[in-house]
Design a protein around this motif. Structure first.
Motif, mmCIF file in Angstrom:
data_model
loop_
_atom_site.group_PDB
_atom_site.id
_atom_site.type_symbol
_atom_site.label_atom_id
_atom_site.label_comp_id
_atom_site.label_asym_id
_atom_site.label_seq_id
_atom_site.Cartn_x
_atom_site.Cartn_y
_atom_site.Cartn_z
ATOM 1 N N LEU A 21 0.947 -1.066 0.244
ATOM 2 C CA LEU A 21 0.060 0.035 0.117
ATOM 3 C C LEU A 21 0.802 1.005 -0.022
ATOM 4 C CD1 LEU A 21 -2.819 -0.971 2.497
ATOM 5 C CD2 LEU A 21 -3.104 -0.643 0.134
ATOM 6 N N MET A 22 1.878 1.339 0.768
ATOM 7 C CA MET A 22 2.715 2.421 0.916
ATOM 8 C C MET A 22 3.351 2.794 -0.447
ATOM 9 S SD MET A 22 5.798 3.259 3.332
ATOM 10 C CE MET A 22 7.020 2.251 2.570
ATOM 11 N N ILE A 23 3.930 1.588 -1.023
ATOM 12 C CA ILE A 23 4.588 1.860 -2.393
ATOM 13 C C ILE A 23 3.687 2.448 -3.441
ATOM 14 C CG2 ILE A 23 5.759 0.623 -4.194
ATOM 15 C CD1 ILE A 23 7.243 -1.145 -1.890
ATOM 16 N N ASN A 24 2.473 1.789 -3.374
ATOM 17 C CA ASN A 24 1.636 2.204 -4.341
ATOM 18 C C ASN A 24 1.083 3.759 -4.252
ATOM 19 O OD1 ASN A 24 1.500 0.006 -5.950
ATOM 20 N ND2 ASN A 24 -0.155 -1.134 -4.829
ATOM 21 N N MET A 25 0.882 3.943 -3.010
ATOM 22 C CA MET A 25 0.476 5.382 -2.792
ATOM 23 C C MET A 25 1.599 6.257 -3.116
ATOM 24 S SD MET A 25 -1.653 4.791 0.956
ATOM 25 C CE MET A 25 -1.155 6.385 1.539
ATOM 26 N N LEU A 26 2.938 6.101 -2.774
ATOM 27 C CA LEU A 26 3.988 6.985 -3.192
ATOM 28 C C LEU A 26 4.225 7.061 -4.822
ATOM 29 C CD1 LEU A 26 6.778 5.889 -0.687
ATOM 30 C CD2 LEU A 26 5.686 8.019 -0.837
ATOM 31 N N ASN A 27 4.049 6.131 -5.671
ATOM 32 C CA ASN A 27 4.026 5.913 -6.997
ATOM 33 C C ASN A 27 2.801 6.724 -7.423
ATOM 34 O OD1 ASN A 27 6.137 4.422 -7.230
ATOM 35 N ND2 ASN A 27 5.218 2.604 -7.329
ATOM 36 N N TYR A 31 4.021 10.616 -9.057
ATOM 37 C CA TYR A 31 4.047 10.410 -10.508
ATOM 38 C C TYR A 31 3.779 11.898 -11.122
ATOM 39 C CZ TYR A 31 2.726 9.258 -15.375
ATOM 40 O OH TYR A 31 2.826 9.269 -16.599
ATOM 41 N N SER A 32 4.231 12.466 -11.898
ATOM 42 C CA SER A 32 3.706 13.693 -12.711
ATOM 43 C C SER A 32 3.652 13.730 -14.107
ATOM 44 C CB SER A 32 4.379 15.106 -12.232
ATOM 45 O OG SER A 32 6.020 14.922 -12.242
ATOM 46 N N PRO A 33 2.578 13.375 -14.738
ATOM 47 C CA PRO A 33 2.643 13.253 -16.174
ATOM 48 C C PRO A 33 3.063 14.543 -16.806
ATOM 49 C CG PRO A 33 0.397 13.189 -15.422
ATOM 50 C CD PRO A 33 1.431 13.151 -14.056
#
Length: 53
Positions: A21-27, A31-33
């Motif tokens: 969960l933490m890694i997915n939230m950080l990603n 992430y800035s497109p």
């Protein structure tokens, strides 16, 4: 080979679930497109192609 206690499996499951969960939230939040929107050409350019079968 000794068996692990069920509490250890539960702690491992909670640890890896929290890390996922933490890694997915950080990603998601880091992430800035890059949006490349040109103001000059709003319409799409269309090139007709002649198919020669």
């Amino acid at each position: 080979m000794p068996q692990m206690a069920p509490m250890s499996w539960l702690m491992l499951f909670m640890f890896f679930s929290a890390m996922l969960l933490m890694i997915n939230m950080l990603n998601y939040y880091l992430y800035s497109p890059k949006m490349n929107i040109k103001k000059e050409s709003k319409e799409m350019s269309f090139k007709p192609s002649n198919w020669k079968w």
